[in-house]
Motif scaffolding. Sequence first.
Motif, PDB file in Angstrom:
ATOM      1  N   PRO A 325       0.732  -1.160   0.049  1.00 59.40           N
ATOM      2  CA  PRO A 325       0.061   0.081  -0.016  1.00 59.40           C
ATOM      3  C   PRO A 325       0.604   0.953   0.011  1.00 59.40           C
ATOM      4  CG  PRO A 325       0.288  -0.877   2.318  1.00 59.40           C
ATOM      5  CD  PRO A 325       0.743  -1.806   1.253  1.00 59.40           C
ATOM      6  N   VAL A 326       0.059   2.484  -0.345  1.00 57.22           N
ATOM      7  CA  VAL A 326       0.809   3.546  -0.192  1.00 57.22           C
ATOM      8  C   VAL A 326       1.224   3.882   1.435  1.00 57.22           C
ATOM      9  CG1 VAL A 326       0.600   6.026  -0.259  1.00 57.22           C
ATOM     10  CG2 VAL A 326      -0.336   4.555  -2.165  1.00 57.22           C
ATOM     11  N   PRO A 327       2.535   4.326   1.607  1.00 57.14           N
ATOM     12  CA  PRO A 327       2.781   4.599   3.177  1.00 57.14           C
ATOM     13  C   PRO A 327       1.915   5.649   4.029  1.00 57.14           C
ATOM     14  CG  PRO A 327       4.869   4.858   1.656  1.00 57.14           C
ATOM     15  CD  PRO A 327       3.606   4.826   0.493  1.00 57.14           C
ATOM     16  N   ARG A 328       1.472   5.231   4.935  1.00 57.92           N
ATOM     17  CA  ARG A 328       0.679   5.875   5.715  1.00 57.92           C
ATOM     18  C   ARG A 328       0.884   7.466   5.689  1.00 57.92           C
ATOM     19  NH1 ARG A 328      -0.675   4.795  11.989  1.00 57.92           N
ATOM     20  NH2 ARG A 328       1.426   5.650  12.140  1.00 57.92           N
ATOM     21  N   GLU A 329       1.971   7.968   5.761  1.00 54.50           N
ATOM     22  CA  GLU A 329       2.000   9.285   6.066  1.00 54.50           C
ATOM     23  C   GLU A 329       1.848  10.300   4.721  1.00 54.50           C
ATOM     24  OE1 GLU A 329       6.244   7.436   5.566  1.00 54.50           O
ATOM     25  OE2 GLU A 329       4.382   7.013   6.699  1.00 54.50           O
ATOM     26  N   GLN A 330       1.771   9.682   3.661  1.00 52.90           N
ATOM     27  CA  GLN A 330       1.333  10.140   2.403  1.00 52.90           C
ATOM     28  C   GLN A 330      -0.362  10.168   2.179  1.00 52.90           C
ATOM     29  OE1 GLN A 330       3.778   8.421  -0.817  1.00 52.90           O
ATOM     30  NE2 GLN A 330       5.525   8.297   0.563  1.00 52.90           N
ATOM     31  N   LYS A 331      -0.960   9.332   2.946  1.00 55.47           N
ATOM     32  CA  LYS A 331      -2.373   9.245   2.458  1.00 55.47           C
ATOM     33  C   LYS A 331      -3.042  10.626   2.861  1.00 55.47           C
ATOM     34  CE  LYS A 331      -2.346   4.490   3.271  1.00 55.47           C
ATOM     35  NZ  LYS A 331      -3.138   3.159   3.923  1.00 55.47           N
ATOM     36  N   SER A 332      -2.934  11.262   3.923  1.00 63.78           N
ATOM     37  CA  SER A 332      -3.726  12.514   4.367  1.00 63.78           C
ATOM     38  C   SER A 332      -2.872  13.263   5.248  1.00 63.78           C
ATOM     39  CB  SER A 332      -4.809  12.038   4.654  1.00 63.78           C
ATOM     40  OG  SER A 332      -4.810  11.586   6.055  1.00 63.78           O
ATOM     41  N   ARG A 333      -3.542  14.574   5.410  1.00 64.80           N
ATOM     42  CA  ARG A 333      -2.586  15.343   6.397  1.00 64.80           C
ATOM     43  C   ARG A 333      -2.931  14.710   7.763  1.00 64.80           C
ATOM     44  NH1 ARG A 333      -4.851  19.291   2.976  1.00 64.80           N
ATOM     45  NH2 ARG A 333      -6.779  19.593   4.277  1.00 64.80           N
ATOM     46  N   LEU A 334      -4.085  14.325   8.099  1.00 64.84           N
ATOM     47  CA  LEU A 334      -4.496  13.482   9.611  1.00 64.84           C
ATOM     48  C   LEU A 334      -3.268  12.500   9.613  1.00 64.84           C
ATOM     49  CD1 LEU A 334      -5.950  13.518  11.812  1.00 64.84           C
ATOM     50  CD2 LEU A 334      -7.725  12.064  10.593  1.00 64.84           C
ATOM     51  N   ALA A 335      -3.330  11.661   8.623  1.00 66.65           N
ATOM     52  CA  ALA A 335      -2.356  10.559   8.542  1.00 66.65           C
ATOM     53  C   ALA A 335      -1.078  10.745   8.879  1.00 66.65           C
ATOM     54  CB  ALA A 335      -2.559   9.723   7.271  1.00 66.65           C
ATOM     55  N   ARG A 340       3.816  11.072  12.538  1.00 63.14           N
ATOM     56  CA  ARG A 340       4.542  11.890  12.871  1.00 63.14           C
ATOM     57  C   ARG A 340       4.695  12.034  14.562  1.00 63.14           C
ATOM     58  NH1 ARG A 340       8.360  10.949   9.335  1.00 63.14           N
ATOM     59  NH2 ARG A 340       7.964  11.665   7.331  1.00 63.14           N
ATOM     60  N   GLY A 341       3.580  11.593  15.137  1.00 63.75           N
ATOM     61  CA  GLY A 341       3.374  11.623  16.460  1.00 63.75           C
ATOM     62  C   GLY A 341       2.756  12.877  17.213  1.00 63.75           C
ATOM     63  N   ARG A 342       2.003  13.599  16.000  1.00 68.30           N
ATOM     64  CA  ARG A 342       1.583  14.999  16.523  1.00 68.30           C
ATOM     65  C   ARG A 342       0.173  14.817  17.154  1.00 68.30           C
ATOM     66  NH1 ARG A 342      -1.112  19.400  15.026  1.00 68.30           N
ATOM     67  NH2 ARG A 342      -2.005  18.586  12.991  1.00 68.30           N
ATOM     68  N   PHE A 343      -0.223  15.641  18.108  1.00 62.76           N
ATOM     69  CA  PHE A 343      -1.543  15.447  18.976  1.00 62.76           C
ATOM     70  C   PHE A 343      -2.602  15.943  17.728  1.00 62.76           C
ATOM     71  CE2 PHE A 343      -4.982  16.616  21.658  1.00 62.76           C
ATOM     72  CZ  PHE A 343      -5.155  15.340  22.345  1.00 62.76           C
ATOM     73  N   VAL A 344      -3.715  15.353  17.846  1.00 64.93           N
ATOM     74  CA  VAL A 344      -4.610  16.008  16.566  1.00 64.93           C
ATOM     75  C   VAL A 344      -5.941  15.854  17.460  1.00 64.93           C
ATOM     76  CG1 VAL A 344      -3.492  14.748  14.649  1.00 64.93           C
ATOM     77  CG2 VAL A 344      -5.297  13.543  16.003  1.00 64.93           C
ATOM     78  N   VAL A 345      -6.984  16.835  16.727  1.00 69.00           N
ATOM     79  CA  VAL A 345      -8.199  16.970  17.530  1.00 69.00           C
ATOM     80  C   VAL A 345      -8.941  17.000  16.210  1.00 69.00           C
ATOM     81  CG1 VAL A 345      -9.903  18.543  18.401  1.00 69.00           C
ATOM     82  CG2 VAL A 345      -7.318  18.535  19.154  1.00 69.00           C
ATOM     83  N   ARG A 370     -10.238  27.317  14.142  1.00 66.04           N
ATOM     84  CA  ARG A 370      -9.578  26.889  15.642  1.00 66.04           C
ATOM     85  C   ARG A 370      -8.810  26.002  15.567  1.00 66.04           C
ATOM     86  NH1 ARG A 370     -13.723  29.594  18.766  1.00 66.04           N
ATOM     87  NH2 ARG A 370     -13.054  29.083  20.455  1.00 66.04           N
ATOM     88  N   GLY A 371      -8.071  25.722  14.449  1.00 63.76           N
ATOM     89  CA  GLY A 371      -6.933  24.652  14.488  1.00 63.76           C
ATOM     90  C   GLY A 371      -7.350  23.327  14.516  1.00 63.76           C
ATOM     91  N   VAL A 372      -8.722  22.730  14.139  1.00 67.28           N
ATOM     92  CA  VAL A 372      -9.103  21.336  13.959  1.00 67.28           C
ATOM     93  C   VAL A 372      -8.459  20.606  13.164  1.00 67.28           C
ATOM     94  CG1 VAL A 372     -11.011  19.815  13.837  1.00 67.28           C
ATOM     95  CG2 VAL A 372     -11.218  21.674  15.307  1.00 67.28           C
ATOM     96  N   ASP A 373      -8.066  19.692  13.445  1.00 64.85           N
ATOM     97  CA  ASP A 373      -7.151  18.781  12.163  1.00 64.85           C
ATOM     98  C   ASP A 373      -8.344  18.077  11.250  1.00 64.85           C
ATOM     99  OD1 ASP A 373      -4.329  18.836  12.955  1.00 64.85           O
ATOM    100  OD2 ASP A 373      -5.512  18.328  14.888  1.00 64.85           O
ATOM    101  N   ALA A 374      -9.555  17.644  11.951  1.00 65.37           N
ATOM    102  CA  ALA A 374     -10.651  17.084  10.754  1.00 65.37           C
ATOM    103  C   ALA A 374     -11.789  17.261  11.350  1.00 65.37           C
ATOM    104  CB  ALA A 374      -9.990  15.430  10.997  1.00 65.37           C
ATOM    105  N   VAL A 600      -2.817   9.770  25.020  1.00 65.20           N
ATOM    106  CA  VAL A 600      -3.677   9.407  23.611  1.00 65.20           C
ATOM    107  C   VAL A 600      -2.770  10.461  22.798  1.00 65.20           C
ATOM    108  CG1 VAL A 600      -5.578   8.686  24.586  1.00 65.20           C
ATOM    109  CG2 VAL A 600      -5.483  11.118  24.071  1.00 65.20           C
ATOM    110  N   GLN A 601      -3.096  10.183  21.295  1.00 67.77           N
ATOM    111  CA  GLN A 601      -2.604  11.015  20.270  1.00 67.77           C
ATOM    112  C   GLN A 601      -3.487  11.711  19.871  1.00 67.77           C
ATOM    113  OE1 GLN A 601       0.179   8.763  18.021  1.00 67.77           O
ATOM    114  NE2 GLN A 601       0.235  10.344  16.566  1.00 67.77           N
TER     115      GLN A 601
END
Length: 623
Positions: A325-335, A340-345, A370-374, A600-601
């Motif tokens: 498959p395509v590497p996970r980090e290349q699938k979306s900004r959330l991915a 990369r271990g960044r905290f998401v909301v 407000r900076g929400v990731d998704a 949690v992440q």
Amino acid sequence: MQPFIEALDSRVLVCDGAVGTMLYAKGVFINKSFDALNVTSPELVGEVHREYVRAGADIIETNTFGANRTKLGSFGLGDRLHAINVQGARIARAAAGAQAYVAGSIGPLGIRIEPWGKTGVDQARDAFEEQVRALVEGGVDLFILETFRDLNEIGAAIDAVRRVSGLPIIAQMTTEEDGNTLDGTPPERFAPELERRGATVLGVNCAVGPAPMLETIERMAAVTRLKLSAQPNAGRPRDVEGRNLYLCSPEYMASYARRFILHQVRVVGGCCGTTPEHIRQIKAAVRSIPGTGARTAVESVPGTAVRTGPDAHPVGTASKIQGPPVPREQKSRLAHSLARGRFVVAVEVVAPRGVEHAEVIAQARALKVRGVDAISISDGYRTGARISGLSLAVLIEQQAGVETLLHYACRDRNLIGIQSDLLGAHAMGLRNVMLITGDPGRVGDYPDATAVFDVDSIGLTNLVSRLNHGCDVGGQTIGAPARFHIGVSVNPAAPNVDEELRRFEYKVEAGAEFVVTRPIFDVGAFERFLKRIEPARLPVVAGILPFESARHAEFIANEVPGTSVPEELLQRMRRASPDEADREGAAIAREIAERLRANVQGLQISTTSGQIEASLAVIDTLG
């Protein structure tokens, strides 16, 4: 009578028609267990068999197509399985006499097995073996495994027969008019796989009439040297005064029997709608063809000795996947953020009623600022006419410019429909999905609506993982692999935590890349649960649900299955005045979010009403 294999080598054999059609015509209602008639009305079943024998059938099938524990259990007859199958074989044996062979009829279990369902291949094999043993005791000459759509399931049935008996097996899939199985597997894949699994004769039955079945038979003949069987329906059913009637004439069916025989078919008969008169005409057609009584060049492939035992065969061809498959980090900004271990909301919005969607787009834009990731979007609201989750996700991504996390449920969708939905979603740019089974139930504005589940969330995860490997559910390539970022759900407060963990492990094995929890209220219990899922090494996004009132808190605690709300939180909501309750609920949510953040992440913040003020209050706390 000569042994069945010798007869098969020496001439074309005619199988009977539709036992169910005949029983229905004799007044048996379709909401009854036709298999149970073996013990409640044996003379009626015997009469149907004798009609087919008199019509010239060389093979009659036992009235046991649905006589497995799962299907019988739906009628409360699971404990009668042995008697129903033994008696079914004995009734057919008595009717056949020395004129026809008796085939033990075995159909699908009626449930999905892995990788699409929660039933393991080993469990399916055991279920089939139970039926096989009873049919052998009743005295069958061979087995017909029929109307299967899933290669893994028919493979389990073949293995079950081989565990118990060396009798011949006619293994039949059911296909659409395009020749592919109902799950999308083409004849070029399922025919060689059935041969490899140890079937004696390969075939197709049911679902379609003679013309499209002939095309499928031609494709099968091109990829196998085994003898084939063909048992089409008597055309498409037509509704005539509330009854489904099959209107293909016996002469038309017989004309196609002649054509089948030209393509390695050595067993020909009929399925739904096929009567003794159809079989009589088919028999006459077979007799009229020169050379059908002689051996042909179509023989079994040398060296294909059948292996037996639970580990004799790997999972079927349909389970193989095409490539990386395509590497996970290349699938979306959330991915990328989670990789990369960044905290998401993520914040959930509620699909609006009707066609107006401006308000929810405005909410998405405000959350983006407000900076929400998704933006998290639930699937399949059951409270009236609302925009679908998939459509809303596309609108938000296109008009608000923020990624979405689409909750996609199996409920009310079959496997092929799910695949089409997801390929369409991918084509429109959606990448982040949280795969869930979906809630059953007769709720909302339409209490008479029912829920249908073809697969569960484990099967859905397997499906999306295959798309990510460039292959569809039938094992065919789709070209470039999909880029879905696969999330799954887990409930730390499930009534049976061990079972929840078992299902979670299956989802991880199927290809899950991150996990979103149900709303967390008991942080201590959640932290203990986290330790148990730690070996999976998946990013965990914890669910947060602010209470909107004391009544809302009481409802969550007492009426939402699989939820644990500490008494301390309920007391706080009870003490708050009605005007302050929503603010107290938001305060509790902020406190829970602060405690969870270190473990949690990410967080997914949901609301019941669809208003985002409480979500914004939690976001402000996170900074």
